[in-house]
Design a protein around this motif. Structure first.
Motif, PDB file in Angstrom:
ATOM      1  N   PHE A 178      67.014  30.872  21.430  1.00  0.00           N
ATOM      2  CA  PHE A 178      68.306  31.135  20.792  1.00  0.00           C
ATOM      3  C   PHE A 178      69.345  31.500  21.845  1.00  0.00           C
ATOM      4  O   PHE A 178      69.021  32.136  22.851  1.00  0.00           O
ATOM      5  CB  PHE A 178      68.212  32.325  19.820  1.00  0.00           C
ATOM      6  N   ILE A 179      70.604  31.145  21.575  1.00  0.00           N
ATOM      7  CA  ILE A 179      71.723  31.662  22.346  1.00  0.00           C
ATOM      8  C   ILE A 179      72.440  32.666  21.458  1.00  0.00           C
ATOM      9  O   ILE A 179      73.182  32.277  20.542  1.00  0.00           O
ATOM     10  CB  ILE A 179      72.674  30.547  22.801  1.00  0.00           C
ATOM     11  N   PRO A 180      72.188  33.974  21.652  1.00  0.00           N
ATOM     12  CA  PRO A 180      72.792  34.988  20.781  1.00  0.00           C
ATOM     13  C   PRO A 180      74.316  34.890  20.755  1.00  0.00           C
ATOM     14  O   PRO A 180      74.963  34.669  21.785  1.00  0.00           O
ATOM     15  CB  PRO A 180      72.332  36.305  21.407  1.00  0.00           C
ATOM     16  N   GLY A 181      74.869  35.050  19.554  1.00  0.00           N
ATOM     17  CA  GLY A 181      76.315  35.035  19.393  1.00  0.00           C
ATOM     18  C   GLY A 181      76.937  33.658  19.316  1.00  0.00           C
ATOM     19  O   GLY A 181      78.137  33.536  19.029  1.00  0.00           O
ATOM     20  N   SER A 182      76.162  32.607  19.550  1.00  0.00           N
ATOM     21  CA  SER A 182      76.737  31.255  19.557  1.00  0.00           C
ATOM     22  C   SER A 182      77.189  30.814  18.169  1.00  0.00           C
ATOM     23  O   SER A 182      78.008  29.889  18.040  1.00  0.00           O
ATOM     24  CB  SER A 182      75.734  30.241  20.125  1.00  0.00           C
ATOM     25  N   HIS A 183      76.707  31.481  17.126  1.00  0.00           N
ATOM     26  CA  HIS A 183      77.127  31.136  15.760  1.00  0.00           C
ATOM     27  C   HIS A 183      78.606  31.445  15.537  1.00  0.00           C
ATOM     28  O   HIS A 183      79.223  30.909  14.614  1.00  0.00           O
ATOM     29  CB  HIS A 183      76.287  31.904  14.735  1.00  0.00           C
ATOM     30  N   ARG A 184      79.167  32.300  16.385  1.00  0.00           N
ATOM     31  CA  ARG A 184      80.576  32.677  16.237  1.00  0.00           C
ATOM     32  C   ARG A 184      81.525  31.579  16.735  1.00  0.00           C
ATOM     33  O   ARG A 184      82.743  31.687  16.549  1.00  0.00           O
ATOM     34  CB  ARG A 184      80.851  33.968  17.005  1.00  0.00           C
ATOM     35  N   LYS A 185      80.992  30.546  17.362  1.00  0.00           N
ATOM     36  CA  LYS A 185      81.823  29.472  17.900  1.00  0.00           C
ATOM     37  C   LYS A 185      82.150  28.406  16.862  1.00  0.00           C
ATOM     38  O   LYS A 185      82.898  27.462  17.161  1.00  0.00           O
ATOM     39  CB  LYS A 185      81.121  28.806  19.092  1.00  0.00           C
ATOM     40  N   GLY A 186      81.601  28.519  15.663  1.00  0.00           N
ATOM     41  CA  GLY A 186      81.807  27.480  14.664  1.00  0.00           C
ATOM     42  C   GLY A 186      80.994  26.245  14.979  1.00  0.00           C
ATOM     43  O   GLY A 186      80.003  26.297  15.718  1.00  0.00           O
TER      44      GLY A 186
ATOM     45  N   SER B 128      71.287  32.191  11.564  1.00  0.00           N
ATOM     46  CA  SER B 128      72.437  31.478  11.047  1.00  0.00           C
ATOM     47  C   SER B 128      72.291  29.981  11.269  1.00  0.00           C
ATOM     48  O   SER B 128      71.754  29.535  12.298  1.00  0.00           O
ATOM     49  CB  SER B 128      73.703  31.978  11.744  1.00  0.00           C
ATOM     50  N   SER B 129      72.838  29.203  10.342  1.00  0.00           N
ATOM     51  CA  SER B 129      72.807  27.747  10.491  1.00  0.00           C
ATOM     52  C   SER B 129      73.720  27.273  11.618  1.00  0.00           C
ATOM     53  O   SER B 129      73.653  26.115  12.023  1.00  0.00           O
ATOM     54  CB  SER B 129      73.204  27.071   9.173  1.00  0.00           C
ATOM     55  N   LEU B 130      74.567  28.171  12.141  1.00  0.00           N
ATOM     56  CA  LEU B 130      75.444  27.831  13.268  1.00  0.00           C
ATOM     57  C   LEU B 130      74.873  28.272  14.613  1.00  0.00           C
ATOM     58  O   LEU B 130      75.435  27.938  15.664  1.00  0.00           O
ATOM     59  CB  LEU B 130      76.823  28.482  13.073  1.00  0.00           C
ATOM     60  N   LEU B 131      73.781  29.008  14.608  1.00  0.00           N
ATOM     61  CA  LEU B 131      73.212  29.508  15.861  1.00  0.00           C
ATOM     62  C   LEU B 131      72.642  28.341  16.670  1.00  0.00           C
ATOM     63  O   LEU B 131      71.836  27.546  16.169  1.00  0.00           O
ATOM     64  CB  LEU B 131      72.117  30.529  15.574  1.00  0.00           C
ATOM     65  N   VAL B 132      73.035  28.244  17.930  1.00  0.00           N
ATOM     66  CA  VAL B 132      72.530  27.187  18.806  1.00  0.00           C
ATOM     67  C   VAL B 132      71.104  27.539  19.223  1.00  0.00           C
ATOM     68  O   VAL B 132      70.839  28.639  19.717  1.00  0.00           O
ATOM     69  CB  VAL B 132      73.443  27.026  20.036  1.00  0.00           C
ATOM     70  N   HIS B 133      70.183  26.593  19.024  1.00  0.00           N
ATOM     71  CA  HIS B 133      68.774  26.862  19.314  1.00  0.00           C
ATOM     72  C   HIS B 133      68.048  25.575  19.710  1.00  0.00           C
ATOM     73  O   HIS B 133      68.567  24.471  19.543  1.00  0.00           O
ATOM     74  CB  HIS B 133      68.083  27.522  18.116  1.00  0.00           C
ATOM     75  N   ALA B 134      66.845  25.754  20.229  1.00  0.00           N
ATOM     76  CA  ALA B 134      66.009  24.644  20.681  1.00  0.00           C
ATOM     77  C   ALA B 134      64.579  25.158  20.777  1.00  0.00           C
ATOM     78  O   ALA B 134      64.310  26.335  20.512  1.00  0.00           O
ATOM     79  CB  ALA B 134      66.485  24.132  22.046  1.00  0.00           C
ATOM     80  N   SER B 135      63.658  24.279  21.169  1.00  0.00           N
ATOM     81  CA  SER B 135      62.315  24.745  21.546  1.00  0.00           C
ATOM     82  C   SER B 135      61.743  23.777  22.577  1.00  0.00           C
ATOM     83  O   SER B 135      61.929  22.562  22.473  1.00  0.00           O
ATOM     84  CB  SER B 135      61.379  24.875  20.341  1.00  0.00           C
TER      85      SER B 135
ATOM     86  N   TRP C  29      68.624  21.121  22.042  1.00  0.00           N
ATOM     87  CA  TRP C  29      69.606  22.132  21.652  1.00  0.00           C
ATOM     88  C   TRP C  29      70.498  21.591  20.536  1.00  0.00           C
ATOM     89  O   TRP C  29      71.077  20.503  20.653  1.00  0.00           O
ATOM     90  CB  TRP C  29      70.463  22.512  22.851  1.00  0.00           C
ATOM     91  N   HIS C  30      70.640  22.365  19.476  1.00  0.00           N
ATOM     92  CA  HIS C  30      71.424  21.914  18.335  1.00  0.00           C
ATOM     93  C   HIS C  30      71.814  23.091  17.441  1.00  0.00           C
ATOM     94  O   HIS C  30      71.319  24.207  17.600  1.00  0.00           O
ATOM     95  CB  HIS C  30      70.642  20.879  17.512  1.00  0.00           C
ATOM     96  N   GLN C  31      72.690  22.811  16.507  1.00  0.00           N
ATOM     97  CA  GLN C  31      72.991  23.702  15.387  1.00  0.00           C
ATOM     98  C   GLN C  31      72.547  22.987  14.116  1.00  0.00           C
ATOM     99  O   GLN C  31      72.886  21.823  13.908  1.00  0.00           O
ATOM    100  CB  GLN C  31      74.502  23.971  15.289  1.00  0.00           C
TER     101      GLN C  31
ATOM    102  N   GLU D  77      76.533  40.060  14.671  1.00  0.00           N
ATOM    103  CA  GLU D  77      76.814  40.008  16.101  1.00  0.00           C
ATOM    104  C   GLU D  77      75.970  38.966  16.832  1.00  0.00           C
ATOM    105  O   GLU D  77      76.475  38.214  17.665  1.00  0.00           O
ATOM    106  CB  GLU D  77      76.568  41.381  16.730  1.00  0.00           C
ATOM    107  N   GLN D  78      74.664  38.933  16.532  1.00  0.00           N
ATOM    108  CA  GLN D  78      73.729  38.105  17.282  1.00  0.00           C
ATOM    109  C   GLN D  78      73.429  36.759  16.625  1.00  0.00           C
ATOM    110  O   GLN D  78      73.021  35.810  17.291  1.00  0.00           O
ATOM    111  CB  GLN D  78      72.410  38.868  17.490  1.00  0.00           C
ATOM    112  N   GLY D  79      73.535  36.698  15.295  1.00  0.00           N
ATOM    113  CA  GLY D  79      73.243  35.453  14.592  1.00  0.00           C
ATOM    114  C   GLY D  79      71.802  35.303  14.159  1.00  0.00           C
ATOM    115  O   GLY D  79      71.443  34.269  13.588  1.00  0.00           O
TER     116      GLY D  79
END
Length: 272
Positions: free
Chosen positions: A145-153, A199-206, A108-110, A13-15
């Motif tokens: 992290f943006i939770p659930g963003s991995h579901r966007k492909g 997940s490798s698809l989760l959108v994240h940054a720092s 921000w990236h995947q 659900e969250q990635g």
């Protein structure tokens, strides 16, 4: 270490999953000393900020014993194998620092976006697992992290050749805003020894670290052996070519090093 059904559901659900204090302070101490040793080296794999402060040490598992052991630790390898459904190899290994005052941004990236476009990784059957070597707080450049963003492909991205240490496929502000409006934005924080799986698809940054407190995080990027990369344009120590499955070491492999370090310490001087 096996993930529970609830943990698997939350990851789907969250990635990501967060495990505060998964490694002991002693084990984290072994790794922190190893990071200091690695950052002192003058090697092509050790990259620095413009200030000269350390930023990233690539492939540290190949030239440091503690990081070699971490790269095959069952607390990391086994849950990743569970999620990816089989044996894994090391696609990338990084020891990332955010130096006090001087730690710069990661946009921000995947991660899979870069691995797909630059390394021709066939599918997102890869993921990251990270270990905090310092306490990570809201002040010293935590992961966002943006939770659930991995579901966007795979999300549309531009090739940033300037902002980060090496070229990265990054998302524009409008895309990040739309994703965050839907999923929110979180920054997992916790003590040294904490573990993050994502997940490798989760959108994240720092963000930059302008606090007086540095932080270091080790990242293992693990890929299913059947999903190995097909393009070899990046340095081998950035995108590895060894696709052999990792065999997990005993659970005490780091605590054993902690014990050796303790034995090597000089005895305290007698009181006068």
């Amino acid at each position: 270490m096996k993930l529970s059904e609830d943990e698997l559901r939350r990851f789907d659900e969250q990635g990501y999953l967060f495990f505060p204090g998964r490694f002991t302070p002693q084990e984290a101490g072994v790794l922190h000393r190893a990071a200091d040793e690695v950052y002192a080296l003058h090697r092509d794999e050790v990259w620095r900020e413009k200030s000269g402060a350390p930023r990233t040490a690539f492939a540290a598992h190949r030239y440091n014993e503690a990081f070699r052991r971490l790269g095959a630790h069952p607390r990391l390898i086994e849950p990743v194998m569970q999620i990816l459904g089989g044996p894994v190899y090391m696609h990338q290994y990084k020891v990332n620092a955010k130096a006090a005052f001087d730690g710069e941004v990661w946009q921000w990236h995947q991660d899979y976006g870069t691995w797909q476009r630059d390394d021709d990784m066939p599918e997102p059957r890869a993921m990251n697992i990270a270990v905090f070597l310092d306490e990570v707080t809201a002040a010293n450049g935590p992961l966002l992290f943006i939770p659930g963003s991995h579901r966007k492909g795979v999300v549309a991205a531009g090739h940033d050749l300037e902002t980060t240490s090496y070229p990265l496929w990054t998302l524009d502000r409008e895309t990040v805003k739309a994703l965050a409006d839907e999923g929110g934005c979180v920054a997992p924080t916790g003590p040294a020894g904490s573990v993050l799986m994502f997940s490798s698809l989760l959108v994240h940054a720092s963000p930059p670290n302008i606090s007086p407190f540095g932080r270091t995080i080790v990242y293992l990027s693990l890929n299913h052996v059947d999903n190995h990369i097909r393009r070899f344009q990046r340095k081998e120590w950035i995108a590895h070519r060894d696709f052999e499955a990792i065999r997990a070491l005993p659970d005490d492999c780091l605590s054993e090093l902690a014990g050796r370090a303790g034995m090597a310490e000089p005895a305290p001087a007698a009181a006068e």
